[in-house]
Design a protein around this motif. Structure first.
Motif, PDB file in Angstrom:
ATOM      1  N   MET A   1     -19.350 -43.493 -25.225  1.00 32.97           N
ATOM      2  CA  MET A   1     -17.971 -42.449 -24.986  1.00 32.97           C
ATOM      3  C   MET A   1     -17.817 -42.111 -26.208  1.00 32.97           C
ATOM      4  O   MET A   1     -17.661 -42.579 -27.272  1.00 32.97           O
ATOM      5  CB  MET A   1     -16.890 -43.457 -24.514  1.00 32.97           C
ATOM      6  N   LYS A   2     -17.787 -40.508 -26.422  1.00 32.89           N
ATOM      7  CA  LYS A   2     -17.455 -39.671 -27.500  1.00 32.89           C
ATOM      8  C   LYS A   2     -15.840 -40.245 -27.653  1.00 32.89           C
ATOM      9  O   LYS A   2     -14.995 -39.742 -26.688  1.00 32.89           O
ATOM     10  CB  LYS A   2     -17.728 -38.292 -26.811  1.00 32.89           C
ATOM     11  N   LYS A   3     -15.586 -40.187 -29.069  1.00 36.14           N
ATOM     12  CA  LYS A   3     -14.095 -40.236 -29.370  1.00 36.14           C
ATOM     13  C   LYS A   3     -13.820 -39.133 -30.265  1.00 36.14           C
ATOM     14  O   LYS A   3     -14.577 -38.922 -31.430  1.00 36.14           O
ATOM     15  CB  LYS A   3     -14.077 -41.729 -30.059  1.00 36.14           C
ATOM     16  N   THR A   4     -12.782 -38.334 -30.238  1.00 38.18           N
ATOM     17  CA  THR A   4     -12.220 -37.379 -30.935  1.00 38.18           C
ATOM     18  C   THR A   4     -10.890 -37.568 -31.113  1.00 38.18           C
ATOM     19  O   THR A   4     -10.068 -37.969 -30.350  1.00 38.18           O
ATOM     20  CB  THR A   4     -12.680 -36.018 -30.191  1.00 38.18           C
ATOM     21  N   THR A   5     -10.542 -37.344 -32.581  1.00 36.83           N
ATOM     22  CA  THR A   5      -9.122 -37.400 -32.853  1.00 36.83           C
ATOM     23  C   THR A   5      -8.619 -35.627 -33.113  1.00 36.83           C
ATOM     24  O   THR A   5      -9.495 -34.953 -33.622  1.00 36.83           O
ATOM     25  CB  THR A   5      -8.868 -38.057 -34.138  1.00 36.83           C
ATOM     26  N   ILE A   6      -7.769 -35.458 -32.519  1.00 40.56           N
ATOM     27  CA  ILE A   6      -7.005 -34.175 -32.349  1.00 40.56           C
ATOM     28  C   ILE A   6      -5.676 -33.905 -32.665  1.00 40.56           C
ATOM     29  O   ILE A   6      -5.024 -34.960 -32.025  1.00 40.56           O
ATOM     30  CB  ILE A   6      -7.534 -33.378 -30.916  1.00 40.56           C
ATOM     31  N   SER A   7      -5.074 -32.978 -33.117  1.00 39.83           N
ATOM     32  CA  SER A   7      -3.727 -33.014 -33.308  1.00 39.83           C
ATOM     33  C   SER A   7      -3.275 -32.274 -32.096  1.00 39.83           C
ATOM     34  O   SER A   7      -3.680 -31.665 -31.120  1.00 39.83           O
ATOM     35  CB  SER A   7      -3.390 -31.773 -34.365  1.00 39.83           C
ATOM     36  N   VAL A   8      -2.135 -32.736 -31.957  1.00 41.38           N
ATOM     37  CA  VAL A   8      -0.951 -32.322 -30.526  1.00 41.38           C
ATOM     38  C   VAL A   8      -1.167 -30.926 -30.197  1.00 41.38           C
ATOM     39  O   VAL A   8      -1.300 -30.270 -29.268  1.00 41.38           O
ATOM     40  CB  VAL A   8       0.278 -33.005 -30.346  1.00 41.38           C
ATOM     41  N   THR A   9      -0.905 -30.024 -31.549  1.00 39.82           N
ATOM     42  CA  THR A   9      -0.948 -28.459 -31.331  1.00 39.82           C
ATOM     43  C   THR A   9      -2.386 -28.178 -30.897  1.00 39.82           C
ATOM     44  O   THR A   9      -2.588 -27.256 -30.134  1.00 39.82           O
ATOM     45  CB  THR A   9      -0.673 -27.937 -32.663  1.00 39.82           C
ATOM     46  N   GLU A  10      -3.437 -28.440 -31.345  1.00 40.52           N
ATOM     47  CA  GLU A  10      -4.864 -28.250 -31.005  1.00 40.52           C
ATOM     48  C   GLU A  10      -5.004 -28.555 -29.806  1.00 40.52           C
ATOM     49  O   GLU A  10      -5.576 -27.568 -28.922  1.00 40.52           O
ATOM     50  CB  GLU A  10      -5.788 -28.614 -32.013  1.00 40.52           C
ATOM     51  N   PHE A  11      -4.767 -29.719 -29.254  1.00 45.16           N
ATOM     52  CA  PHE A  11      -5.040 -30.153 -28.035  1.00 45.16           C
ATOM     53  C   PHE A  11      -4.172 -29.177 -26.854  1.00 45.16           C
ATOM     54  O   PHE A  11      -4.628 -28.916 -25.910  1.00 45.16           O
ATOM     55  CB  PHE A  11      -4.496 -31.529 -27.664  1.00 45.16           C
ATOM     56  N   LYS A  12      -2.851 -29.010 -27.236  1.00 48.84           N
ATOM     57  CA  LYS A  12      -2.162 -28.191 -26.425  1.00 48.84           C
ATOM     58  C   LYS A  12      -2.674 -26.708 -26.124  1.00 48.84           C
ATOM     59  O   LYS A  12      -2.746 -26.159 -25.284  1.00 48.84           O
ATOM     60  CB  LYS A  12      -0.754 -27.966 -26.875  1.00 48.84           C
ATOM     61  N   ALA A  13      -3.196 -26.240 -27.207  1.00 46.91           N
ATOM     62  CA  ALA A  13      -3.816 -24.744 -27.344  1.00 46.91           C
ATOM     63  C   ALA A  13      -5.053 -24.825 -26.462  1.00 46.91           C
ATOM     64  O   ALA A  13      -5.235 -23.670 -25.813  1.00 46.91           O
ATOM     65  CB  ALA A  13      -4.028 -24.374 -28.639  1.00 46.91           C
ATOM     66  N   ARG A  14      -5.812 -26.038 -26.549  1.00 50.51           N
ATOM     67  CA  ARG A  14      -6.906 -25.822 -25.638  1.00 50.51           C
ATOM     68  C   ARG A  14      -6.935 -26.766 -24.542  1.00 50.51           C
ATOM     69  O   ARG A  14      -8.096 -27.530 -24.284  1.00 50.51           O
ATOM     70  CB  ARG A  14      -8.212 -26.084 -26.551  1.00 50.51           C
ATOM     71  N   CYS A  15      -5.823 -27.221 -23.977  1.00 53.58           N
ATOM     72  CA  CYS A  15      -5.954 -28.372 -23.029  1.00 53.58           C
ATOM     73  C   CYS A  15      -6.799 -28.294 -21.952  1.00 53.58           C
ATOM     74  O   CYS A  15      -7.517 -29.303 -21.622  1.00 53.58           O
ATOM     75  CB  CYS A  15      -4.246 -28.369 -22.217  1.00 53.58           C
ATOM     76  N   LEU A  16      -6.899 -27.280 -21.130  1.00 55.52           N
ATOM     77  CA  LEU A  16      -7.885 -27.370 -19.970  1.00 55.52           C
ATOM     78  C   LEU A  16      -9.321 -27.664 -20.402  1.00 55.52           C
ATOM     79  O   LEU A  16      -9.952 -28.383 -19.974  1.00 55.52           O
ATOM     80  CB  LEU A  16      -7.791 -26.130 -19.234  1.00 55.52           C
ATOM     81  N   LYS A  17      -9.627 -26.798 -21.570  1.00 55.56           N
ATOM     82  CA  LYS A  17     -11.085 -26.931 -22.086  1.00 55.56           C
ATOM     83  C   LYS A  17     -11.225 -28.395 -22.351  1.00 55.56           C
ATOM     84  O   LYS A  17     -12.245 -28.900 -22.017  1.00 55.56           O
ATOM     85  CB  LYS A  17     -11.297 -25.849 -23.119  1.00 55.56           C
ATOM     86  N   ASN A  18     -10.476 -28.806 -23.149  1.00 48.14           N
ATOM     87  CA  ASN A  18     -10.402 -30.518 -23.618  1.00 48.14           C
ATOM     88  C   ASN A  18     -10.776 -31.178 -22.603  1.00 48.14           C
ATOM     89  O   ASN A  18     -11.283 -32.182 -22.467  1.00 48.14           O
ATOM     90  CB  ASN A  18      -9.260 -30.741 -24.495  1.00 48.14           C
ATOM     91  N   LEU A  19      -9.605 -31.165 -21.380  1.00 48.32           N
ATOM     92  CA  LEU A  19      -9.826 -32.068 -20.389  1.00 48.32           C
ATOM     93  C   LEU A  19     -11.348 -31.798 -19.587  1.00 48.32           C
ATOM     94  O   LEU A  19     -11.890 -32.902 -19.243  1.00 48.32           O
ATOM     95  CB  LEU A  19      -8.910 -31.545 -19.209  1.00 48.32           C
ATOM     96  N   ARG A  20     -11.719 -30.684 -19.594  1.00 48.14           N
ATOM     97  CA  ARG A  20     -13.095 -30.515 -19.079  1.00 48.14           C
ATOM     98  C   ARG A  20     -14.090 -31.101 -19.748  1.00 48.14           C
ATOM     99  O   ARG A  20     -15.110 -31.786 -19.390  1.00 48.14           O
ATOM    100  CB  ARG A  20     -13.474 -29.119 -18.878  1.00 48.14           C
ATOM    101  N   VAL A  21     -14.157 -30.959 -21.052  1.00 52.56           N
ATOM    102  CA  VAL A  21     -15.020 -31.564 -21.720  1.00 52.56           C
ATOM    103  C   VAL A  21     -15.041 -33.239 -21.981  1.00 52.56           C
ATOM    104  O   VAL A  21     -15.950 -33.908 -21.939  1.00 52.56           O
ATOM    105  CB  VAL A  21     -14.790 -31.107 -23.386  1.00 52.56           C
ATOM    106  N   MET A  22     -13.833 -33.628 -21.852  1.00 46.89           N
ATOM    107  CA  MET A  22     -13.591 -34.977 -21.834  1.00 46.89           C
ATOM    108  C   MET A  22     -14.163 -35.795 -20.409  1.00 46.89           C
ATOM    109  O   MET A  22     -14.822 -36.731 -20.570  1.00 46.89           O
ATOM    110  CB  MET A  22     -11.885 -35.370 -21.621  1.00 46.89           C
ATOM    111  N   HIS A  23     -14.015 -34.985 -19.359  1.00 49.44           N
ATOM    112  CA  HIS A  23     -14.473 -35.263 -18.169  1.00 49.44           C
ATOM    113  C   HIS A  23     -15.907 -35.206 -18.093  1.00 49.44           C
ATOM    114  O   HIS A  23     -16.722 -36.087 -17.685  1.00 49.44           O
ATOM    115  CB  HIS A  23     -13.979 -34.532 -16.963  1.00 49.44           C
ATOM    116  N   ASP A  24     -16.445 -34.159 -18.568  1.00 48.86           N
ATOM    117  CA  ASP A  24     -18.027 -34.017 -18.574  1.00 48.86           C
ATOM    118  C   ASP A  24     -18.828 -34.982 -19.434  1.00 48.86           C
ATOM    119  O   ASP A  24     -20.113 -35.280 -19.020  1.00 48.86           O
ATOM    120  CB  ASP A  24     -18.590 -32.396 -18.967  1.00 48.86           C
TER     121      ASP A  24
END
Length: 76
Positions: A1-24
């Motif tokens: 399982m890939k683990k990534t640390t990301i700031s809340v600002t960066e996560f918010k800016a790319r939320c949908l993309k991050n969720l898609r990557v997390m799922h895939d």
């Protein structure tokens, strides 16, 4: 399982993309604010995608309509 640390600002800016990557990629995000972890998000395991999500989460009670003992005001 890939683990990534990301700031809340960066996560918010790319939320949908991050969720898609997390799922895939069956990944995990540690979301931080001021370099402190505030949330952990991870995709469900493959076997958790529908079946048995509530398995062992419900208590079994034999008699749910019987008396709990004692006399109630409504009984008199």
């Amino acid at each position: 399982m890939k683990k990534t640390t990301i700031s809340v600002t960066e996560f918010k800016a790319r939320c949908l993309k991050n969720l898609r990557v997390m799922h895939d990629e069956q990944g995990r995000y540690i979301v931080t604010r001021q370099n402190k972890a505030i949330a952990r998000m991870e995709s469900p395991q493959k076997e958790d995608t529908g079946k048995n999500l509530l398995k062992d989460s419900v208590l079994y009670e034999e008699d749910i309509v019987g008396s709990v003992g004692g006399e109630w005001e409504a009984d008199t």
